[in-house]
Scaffold this active site. Structure first.
Site, PDB file in Angstrom:
ATOM      1  CG  LEU A   1     -15.422  -8.841 -33.253  1.00  0.00           C
ATOM      2  CD1 LEU A   1     -13.951  -9.003 -33.557  1.00  0.00           C
ATOM      3  CD2 LEU A   1     -16.255  -9.818 -34.073  1.00  0.00           C
ATOM      4  N   PRO A   2     -17.775 -10.114 -29.545  1.00  0.00           N
ATOM      5  CG  PRO A   2     -18.520 -12.326 -29.649  1.00  0.00           C
ATOM      6  CD  PRO A   2     -18.039 -11.205 -30.512  1.00  0.00           C
TER       7      PRO A   2
ATOM      8  CB  THR B   1     -17.157  -4.044 -23.791  1.00  0.00           C
ATOM      9  OG1 THR B   1     -18.063  -3.025 -24.202  1.00  0.00           O
ATOM     10  CG2 THR B   1     -16.689  -3.750 -22.370  1.00  0.00           C
TER      11      THR B   1
ATOM     12  CE  LYS C   1     -20.057  -0.251 -22.793  1.00  0.00           C
ATOM     13  NZ  LYS C   1     -19.894  -1.031 -24.031  1.00  0.00           N
TER      14      LYS C   1
ATOM     15  CE  LYS D   1     -17.801  -9.186 -23.240  1.00  0.00           C
ATOM     16  NZ  LYS D   1     -17.589  -7.855 -23.881  1.00  0.00           N
TER      17      LYS D   1
END
Length: 322
Positions: free
Chosen positions: A83-84, A113, A188, A257
């Site tokens: 998911l974003p 992430t 990450k 982001k």
């Protein structure tokens, strides 16, 4: 805790056999090929996404469709999410119609992430429902997702990790970062900051050279044979910048982001990020000029605009117009 060794997927019936019913919530650019690999590997896969076409494609490949995240969690023992944003992930995982409300799910795996603090919050929210969580953000792009050559960073309870290892090995090489929830997310974020920084500084160096009359391809050949080589000069420039396609496959909004999350985590720990702050600013400008859905290699176009030069053609519009 030391890194766990990776190996081949165990044969059916071995004591380490993984779950067979898998759910996938979020089947976008990365989620779709990863879910497709699980279908090809013979897993019973149930998928959900707001994009009906993406769902239809996977159903055509053998998946089952679900109307909600909760419905996925009612049908699968292990549920993945790709998911974003942290906010969307939290709603999908802990919302009234989310994964936590499912009756079948035993393990939730976040390949998004979203940052370590979000990971810890969701893990705590799932715990009362008896659902374990493994963080498993990935790196390696669309090619890696299709070919099963991703770097899969994982963290969470080691015993749970071992039960889902055979599933995760379908995606690429596994790196176990430890049992602290969110450790893989920290890894990450650090990786994505480095990738964005490499693109930013490479853009400035190559545009400067082109402005001075150097051939960009020859520049890249020299850099990649020298100490300045990095992921941008070896991969992104040849594939997406010199051809002027700007289609590497990672959105500007997502890169912005990720870098923002990284700096927020660093700030919370009291770690200064002077260079990281400059990278965030570059991505902010790119995001404003080209939009969050543009490819993040568009950062090169920002530098080109400032310098009045195009790397792909070595044209200087200012000179030509004079």
């Amino acid at each position: 805790m030391p890194r766990l060794k990776t190996g081949r997927r165990p044969a059916f019936g071995s004591k380490h056999m993984s779950y067979s019913r898998i759910g996938f919530v979020g089947i976008g650019k990365m989620g779709a090929p990863m879910a497709g690999r699980l279908i090809a590997a013979g897993y019973d896969v149930t998928v959900h996404d707001l994009d009906a076409r993406a769902v239809a494609e996977l159903v055509g490949a053998g998946a089952k469709a679900a109307a909600s995240a909760r419905e996925v969690a009612d049908a699968a023992d292990v549920v993945f999410a790709s998911l974003p944003s942290p906010q969307i992930l939290e709603t999908v995982a802990l919302g009234d119609n989310g994964i936590a409300a499912g009756n079948a799910v035993k393990v939730f795996i976040d390949i998004s992430t979203t940052g370590p603090r979000t990971a810890a919050k969701i893990a705590d929210g799932l715990k009362p429902r008896g659902i374990a969580m493994i963080d498993a953000p990935v790196s390696g792009g669309l090619k890696g997702a299709r070919n099963g050559t991703l770097a899969v960073m994982t963290s969470g309870p080691a015993t749970v990790f071992e039960t889902v290892r055979p599933i995760l090995e379908n995606f690429g090489k596994l790196f176990f970062m430890g049992e602290v929830q969110g450790a893989a997310q920290t890894m990450k974020l650090a990786n994505n900051l480095l990738a964005a920084a490499a693109l930013a500084v490479s853009s400035e160096a190559v545009v400067m050279g082109v402005k001075a009359g150097l051939d960009p391809k020859v520049m890249l050949d020299v850099i990649n044979a020298s100490s300045g080589r990095n992921s941008a000069t070896e991969d992104k420039f040849p594939k997406s910048v010199l051809p002027r396609t700007f289609d590497f496959g990672f959105a500007t909004g997502l890169s912005f982001k990720d870098v923002r999350l990284c700096l927020e985590e660093a700030e919370a720990m009291g770690v200064p990020m002077v260079v990281g702050s400059a990278v965030r600013q570059m991505l902010s400008v790119t995001n404003q000029l080209y939009g969050p859905d543009s490819d993040f290699t568009s950062m090169v176009r920002v530098v080109e605009g400032w310098a009045h030069v195009e790397v792909g053609s070595r044209r200087d519009p200012v000179v030509e117009a004079s």
